[in-house]
Motif scaffolding. Structure first.
Motif, short mmCIF file in Angstrom:
data_model
loop_
_atom_site.label_atom_id
_atom_site.label_comp_id
_atom_site.label_asym_id
_atom_site.label_seq_id
_atom_site.Cartn_x
_atom_site.Cartn_y
_atom_site.Cartn_z
N THR A 209 0.81 -1.22 0.00
CA THR A 209 0.00 0.00 0.00
C THR A 209 0.84 1.27 0.00
O THR A 209 0.30 2.35 -0.10
CB THR A 209 -0.93 0.02 1.22
OG1 THR A 209 -0.15 -0.08 2.41
CG2 THR A 209 -1.91 -1.15 1.16
N SER A 210 2.14 1.14 0.12
CA SER A 210 3.02 2.30 0.01
C SER A 210 4.33 1.85 -0.60
O SER A 210 4.73 0.70 -0.46
CB SER A 210 3.26 2.93 1.39
OG SER A 210 4.00 2.04 2.20
N PRO A 211 5.03 2.78 -1.27
CA PRO A 211 6.29 2.38 -1.93
C PRO A 211 7.33 1.83 -0.97
O PRO A 211 8.21 1.07 -1.37
CB PRO A 211 6.76 3.68 -2.56
CG PRO A 211 5.52 4.48 -2.75
CD PRO A 211 4.65 4.14 -1.59
N ALA A 212 7.24 2.20 0.31
CA ALA A 212 8.23 1.73 1.28
C ALA A 212 7.78 0.48 2.01
O ALA A 212 8.39 0.08 2.98
CB ALA A 212 8.52 2.83 2.29
N GLY A 213 6.70 -0.15 1.55
CA GLY A 213 6.18 -1.32 2.24
C GLY A 213 7.04 -2.55 2.08
O GLY A 213 7.93 -2.60 1.23
N PRO A 214 6.78 -3.57 2.90
CA PRO A 214 7.56 -4.80 2.85
C PRO A 214 7.12 -5.70 1.71
O PRO A 214 6.11 -5.46 1.07
CB PRO A 214 7.27 -5.44 4.20
CG PRO A 214 5.88 -5.01 4.50
CD PRO A 214 5.75 -3.61 3.96
N THR A 215 7.87 -6.76 1.48
CA THR A 215 7.48 -7.78 0.52
C THR A 215 7.52 -9.15 1.20
O THR A 215 8.38 -9.41 2.03
CB THR A 215 8.43 -7.81 -0.70
OG1 THR A 215 9.73 -8.20 -0.27
CG2 THR A 215 8.49 -6.47 -1.38
N SER A 216 6.58 -10.01 0.84
CA SER A 216 6.55 -11.36 1.40
C SER A 216 5.78 -12.26 0.45
O SER A 216 5.05 -11.79 -0.41
CB SER A 216 5.93 -11.37 2.80
OG SER A 216 4.63 -10.80 2.79
N GLY A 217 5.95 -13.57 0.62
CA GLY A 217 5.38 -14.53 -0.31
C GLY A 217 4.33 -15.42 0.32
O GLY A 217 4.33 -15.63 1.55
N GLY A 218 3.44 -15.96 -0.51
CA GLY A 218 2.43 -16.90 -0.04
C GLY A 218 3.03 -18.26 0.26
O GLY A 218 4.11 -18.62 -0.22
N GLY A 219 2.33 -19.04 1.06
CA GLY A 219 2.78 -20.38 1.39
C GLY A 219 2.43 -21.38 0.29
O GLY A 219 1.46 -21.21 -0.45
N GLY A 220 3.24 -22.41 0.16
CA GLY A 220 2.95 -23.47 -0.80
C GLY A 220 1.77 -24.31 -0.35
O GLY A 220 1.53 -24.48 0.85
#
Length: 327
Positions: A209-220
């Motif tokens: 929601t903002s350019p400085a936000g985190p990144t993370s992935g979905g679970g398998g």
């Protein structure tokens, strides 16, 4: 003609002895079940291959690596069929991304009797290897049953969707900027489709929601549940791997084919990050990027088909188990 001579000819002639002897042998074959070589036929299946154990009246052949299941005799009492568990290799974790999908999980156990009929021959066994980073797991095969390798977790670049497979890999955040598209989707499980399904879908990755936000992935995805979705709003939370399924074909309950956990990274800020846990059944845990101290386990468990944790974990190898009545 002397009646004593006639009686002797009727009771002691050569032809008469041959007929009596032949009937006796024929009767013995029919009643005792002797084969052409004179040896009795076995009442149940006889076979070799893999690691052999017993559970009650059943024999279990477990293959943790490729081999051969050799049927040396088909029984006279039956049933001349077997039950099976076939689990493929788990998918690899995405680089900075989604957790690997679990290997396909297919089984006939428990059943009233074996479901795959056998003949006297050699059956090649394929046990799928777990996959490395950004790679789908390998298939496992017994007779007419093929379980598909787990889908790879979505990598950070260029294609961030999870891969399809026995269970699907998790997706990872798709855009640096705020906005469209809102998510990166998890891979489709049960690919190709079989019934009952061999696995579930991977989890999606939410938009920032903002350019400085985190990144993370979905679970398998796991054999028993879809992978969890990740959160990328203010705190990066990787999706948990989908849970696997328990089975007692070996004589004791073991859980197989759990999905791998999604990763979380700190590329843009120092907010707390939480990686996804691995699914029950050998799924590897995700980690933060940079790694937490000490790093969580990312590798799927061997011979469970567990998906790899992200980033860049390795999936667990598969397994093949064959069970039949032997007494």
């Amino acid at each position: 003609l002397d009646m004593r001579d006639l009686k002797n000819k009727l009771t002691s002639g050569k032809n008469t002895k041959n007929i009596k002897s032949t009937r006796g042998k024929s009767f013995g074959y029919q009643v005792l079940g002797f084969g052409a070589g004179g040896a009795p036929l076995p009442p149940f299946i006889e076979a070799t291959g893999g690691t052999v154990t017993t559970s009650g009246n059943c024999k279990i052949h477990k293959f943790t690596s490729p081999g051969s299941f050799v049927v040396t005799n088909i029984g006279t009492c039956g049933p001349n069929s077997v039950d099976y568990l076939v689990v493929a290799g788990g998918g690899g974790g995405g680089c900075c991304g989604g957790g690997g999908g679990a290997g396909g999980f297919r089984t006939s156990f428990p059943s009233p009797a074996g479901v795959i009929p056998l003949s006297k021959q050699t059956y090649p066994i394929t046990v799928g290897a777990g996959a490395g980073v950004n790679t789908r797991g390998s298939d496992s095969v017994f007779s007419s049953i093929t379980s598909t390798g787990g889908g790879q977790g979505g990598p950070f670049d260029p294609n961030r969707n999870g891969g399809p497979g026995g269970s699907g890999g998790g997706g990872v955040l798709k855009d640096f900027p705020v906005g469209s598209p809102p998510t990166s989707v998890g891979g489709i499980g049960n690919t190709p489709a079989v019934s009952p399904p061999q696995g579930r879908n991977g989890g999606n990755a939410g938009a920032r929601t903002s350019p400085a936000g985190p990144t993370s992935g979905g679970g398998g995805g796991g054999a028993g549940a879809v992978g969890g979705n990740s959160t990328n709003i203010s705190v990066g939370i990787g999706g948990s791997g989908g849970n696997g399924l328990a089975n007692s074909i070996t004589g004791s309950s073991v859980t197989y084919a759990g999905g791998g956990g999604g990763s979380s990274n700190q590329f843009y800020n120092s907010d707390p990050q939480t990686a996804g846990s691995g699914g029950t059944g050998g799924g590897g845990c995700g980690t933060t990027d940079p790694p937490s101290s000490p790093p969580a386990v990312k590798t799927g468990d061997a011979n469970t088909g567990g998906g790899a944790g992200a980033p860049a974990g390795t999936g667990g190898s598969g397994i093949v188990v064959i069970r039949y009545k032997f007494q």
